[in-house]
Design a protein around this motif. Structure first.
Motif, short mmCIF file in Angstrom:
data_model
loop_
_atom_site.label_atom_id
_atom_site.label_comp_id
_atom_site.label_asym_id
_atom_site.label_seq_id
_atom_site.Cartn_x
_atom_site.Cartn_y
_atom_site.Cartn_z
N UNK A 192 0.82 -1.22 0.00
CA UNK A 192 0.00 0.00 0.00
C UNK A 192 0.85 1.26 0.00
N UNK A 193 1.47 1.58 -1.16
CA UNK A 193 2.35 2.74 -1.25
C UNK A 193 1.61 4.04 -0.95
N UNK A 194 0.33 4.11 -1.35
CA UNK A 194 -0.46 5.32 -1.12
C UNK A 194 -0.55 5.60 0.38
N UNK A 195 -0.78 4.54 1.15
CA UNK A 195 -0.88 4.70 2.59
C UNK A 195 0.43 5.17 3.18
N UNK A 196 1.55 4.60 2.70
CA UNK A 196 2.86 4.99 3.23
C UNK A 196 3.15 6.47 2.93
N UNK A 197 2.86 6.88 1.71
CA UNK A 197 3.07 8.28 1.37
C UNK A 197 2.10 9.16 2.14
N UNK A 198 0.91 8.62 2.39
CA UNK A 198 -0.08 9.36 3.18
C UNK A 198 0.42 9.62 4.59
N UNK A 199 1.07 8.62 5.19
CA UNK A 199 1.64 8.79 6.53
C UNK A 199 2.68 9.91 6.51
N UNK A 200 3.53 9.91 5.49
CA UNK A 200 4.55 10.95 5.37
C UNK A 200 3.90 12.33 5.29
N UNK A 201 2.83 12.41 4.50
CA UNK A 201 2.18 13.72 4.32
C UNK A 201 1.45 14.15 5.60
N UNK A 202 0.98 13.18 6.38
CA UNK A 202 0.35 13.51 7.66
C UNK A 202 1.39 13.96 8.70
N UNK A 203 2.58 13.36 8.61
CA UNK A 203 3.66 13.74 9.53
C UNK A 203 4.22 15.12 9.19
N UNK A 204 4.20 15.46 7.92
CA UNK A 204 4.87 16.67 7.44
C UNK A 204 4.46 17.95 8.18
N UNK A 205 3.16 18.28 8.29
CA UNK A 205 2.81 19.54 8.96
C UNK A 205 3.24 19.58 10.42
N UNK A 206 3.23 18.42 11.09
CA UNK A 206 3.64 18.39 12.50
C UNK A 206 5.13 18.68 12.61
N UNK A 207 5.93 18.07 11.71
CA UNK A 207 7.37 18.27 11.76
C UNK A 207 7.75 19.66 11.24
N UNK A 208 6.99 20.17 10.27
CA UNK A 208 7.24 21.52 9.76
C UNK A 208 6.90 22.58 10.80
N UNK A 209 5.88 22.31 11.59
CA UNK A 209 5.44 23.28 12.58
C UNK A 209 3.97 23.59 12.42
N UNK A 210 3.17 23.13 13.37
CA UNK A 210 1.73 23.37 13.31
C UNK A 210 1.20 23.41 14.74
N UNK A 211 -0.10 23.53 14.89
CA UNK A 211 -0.71 23.51 16.23
C UNK A 211 -1.54 22.25 16.38
N UNK A 212 -1.40 21.61 17.53
CA UNK A 212 -2.13 20.37 17.80
C UNK A 212 -2.96 20.56 19.07
N UNK A 213 -4.28 20.33 18.97
CA UNK A 213 -5.11 20.46 20.18
C UNK A 213 -4.94 19.25 21.10
N UNK A 214 -4.77 19.49 22.37
CA UNK A 214 -4.72 18.43 23.37
C UNK A 214 -5.67 18.82 24.49
N UNK A 215 -5.93 17.90 25.40
CA UNK A 215 -6.86 18.22 26.49
C UNK A 215 -6.26 19.25 27.46
N UNK A 216 -4.93 19.45 27.35
CA UNK A 216 -4.27 20.42 28.22
C UNK A 216 -4.14 21.79 27.57
N UNK A 217 -4.43 21.89 26.27
CA UNK A 217 -4.31 23.15 25.55
C UNK A 217 -3.70 22.94 24.18
N UNK A 218 -3.58 24.02 23.44
CA UNK A 218 -3.01 23.98 22.09
C UNK A 218 -1.49 23.92 22.19
#
Length: 456
Positions: free
Chosen positions: A283-309
């Motif tokens: 499933x190459x699409x899934x593997x590339x999808x994981x990379x694309x999902x990781x990208x914004x987090x590693x580039x720098x983004x905001x993630x909501x958690x129960x303790x805050x953003x």
């Protein structure tokens, strides 16, 4: 309260510290030492400029068991930084069955919360313990109601009981009542477990925050009596009192800052989410999808958690993989760009195994010697025996699968199996492991055709 105290170590001092636990791999140690020092440098800059300087994330390339995880873990411990290890292969593209990639940020914040809470708890431990002893005294020697005035005929009795409590307080503090059993009321909270029984496998992580939020919602907390010793009760009450005294809003605020500015995420098996990792199928699409999902987090983004953003801009990501089939250039270009530092870790030699067995603070031989000392057995390893163990570890890695230093764990267990079994019966003796002992135990196994069956 300020953010957790941390020493401003020089890169050379960081490498020297890592040398105490990990043999060789100097290039990787140097890279992480520079990354850690750059964090210290960034935090001294004006805020506007500091925001622009992002971490130089690292990819470690090398076979399993050569020290990739240990370098990252020891670095985080040295820096007193929140640390989380995740396996990239456990993630799948959002929408598929698997773990949400943002869960690693939530995990990091939980670690930071625990670290900050522990720091606060240490500061108020003495005060919390005093309140805990008061609660124990209330059970052992209940204080009478205070009379309205000293003219009240009950006042002398009240005064005697207060003095008695003070005397007994010293006895409780000195441990004279430690073994006495008392009844303690504890809270019993309902948990909506039915929600989580529906959730399967890795997706349960997505409901972790929901669990905390709904705990006790359907049924108010109940109290039940539990018998425990005075010593246990003091520990129990100390924890309860500390929880009451800690300002959780401050803990959350500080923990988020700690995770954002000092957090380290170790992203293992990153080679397994490249399209080439499947050898041309899967499933190459899934593997590339994981990379694309990781990208914004590693580039720098905001993630909501129960303790805050939580902002991920300045979290340090250390990725690792064997890259036997794939190579770093098989990652999507955008992700490659977020890991500018690449270091190669080398396979372990026989000499490396000798050093691993003897030199680190937590060396395997030292561990087994300490274990046997608990049963009054002196375990002695001759130099030739250590070299023979290292040689067999190297041969086993070369002839089966290279699992690095982990090979030593299985070999040592097999080698010392009888000694560990007979340990209590050997009390007061000196057991010497020489070359002949090692060869008698391991030579036949190593020479067997199906060696993997014996040492995995």
């Amino acid at each position: 309260m300020k953010m957790l105290e941390r020493k401003e170590l020089l890169p050379r001092e960081i490498v020297e510290h890592l040398d105490k636990y990990i043999i060789g791999q100097n290039e990787a140690k140097k890279a992480v030492a520079i990354a850690l020092r750059n964090r210290i440098r960034r935090q001294k800059l004006p805020k506007e400029l500091a925001e622009e300087i992002t971490p130089k994330n690292i990819i470690m390339i090398g076979p399993t068991g050569v020290g990739k995880t240990e370098i990252a873990r020891r670095l985080a411990k040295l820096a007193n930084a929140p640390f989380v290890k995740v396996e990239a292969s456990k993630f799948t593209e959002v929408g598929y069955v698997g773990r949400d990639v943002e869960s690693m940020i939530r995990d990091l914040v939980r670690v930071a919360i625990q670290m900050v809470k522990e720091t606060y708890t240490k500061k108020i431990q003495k005060q919390a313990r005093e309140k805990a002893i008061d609660r124990v005294l209330d059970i052992l020697f209940p204080a009478p109601s205070m009379p309205d005035s000293s003219d009240d005929p009950r006042f002398p009795h009240y005064e005697r009981m207060i003095n008695l409590r003070e005397e007994k307080r010293k006895d409780v503090e000195n441990g004279l009542f430690d073994d006495r059993k008392i009844e303690v009321e504890v809270k019993k909270q309902a948990s909506p477990q039915v929600i989580f029984d529906i959730v399967a496998g890795g997706t349960m992580d997505m409901f972790e925050d929901l669990k905390d939020g709904l705990s006790g919602l359907f049924e108010p907390p109940k109290k039940k009596s539990r018998e425990m010793t005075v010593k246990e009760a003091i520990d129990f009450f100390t924890e309860e009192e500390a929880e009451k005294m800690i300002d959780m809003e401050k803990v959350k605020e500080e923990a988020i800052k700690l995770a954002e500015n000092n957090g380290i995420i170790f992203l293992d098996e990153i080679d397994k989410i490249t399209s080439r990792s499947s050898g041309g199928s899967g499933p190459d699409v899934s593997r590339e999808g994981v990379q694309r999902d990781l990208l914004p987090i590693i580039e720098g983004s905001t993630v909501p958690t129960k303790y805050g953003i939580v902002r991920t801009d300045h979290i340090l990501f250390i990725a690792a993989g064997a890259f036997h089939i794939a190579k770093p250039s098989d990652l999507i270009p955008e992700l490659q760009g977020r890991f500018p530092i690449r270091v190669e870790l080398h396979s372990l030699t026989k000499d490396d195994f000798v050093k691993i067995l003897t030199q680190p603070k937590n060396a395997l031989i030292k561990q087994y010697q300490a274990l046997m000392e608990t049963e009054n057995v002196s375990l002695v390893f001759e130099k030739e025996a250590i070299e023979t163990i290292a040689e067999y570890a190297y041969i086993a890695n070369d002839s089966i699968e290279n699992i690095g230093a982990r090979r030593l764990h299985t070999i040592m267990e097999k080698l010392l199996e009888d000694i560990l079994f007979k340990g209590p019966e050997l009390s007061g003796t000196v057991v010497t492991v020489d070359k002949k002992f090692v060869e008698d135990k391991l030579k036949e196994i190593i020479s067997k055709e199906d060696v993997g069956k014996y040492i995995l």
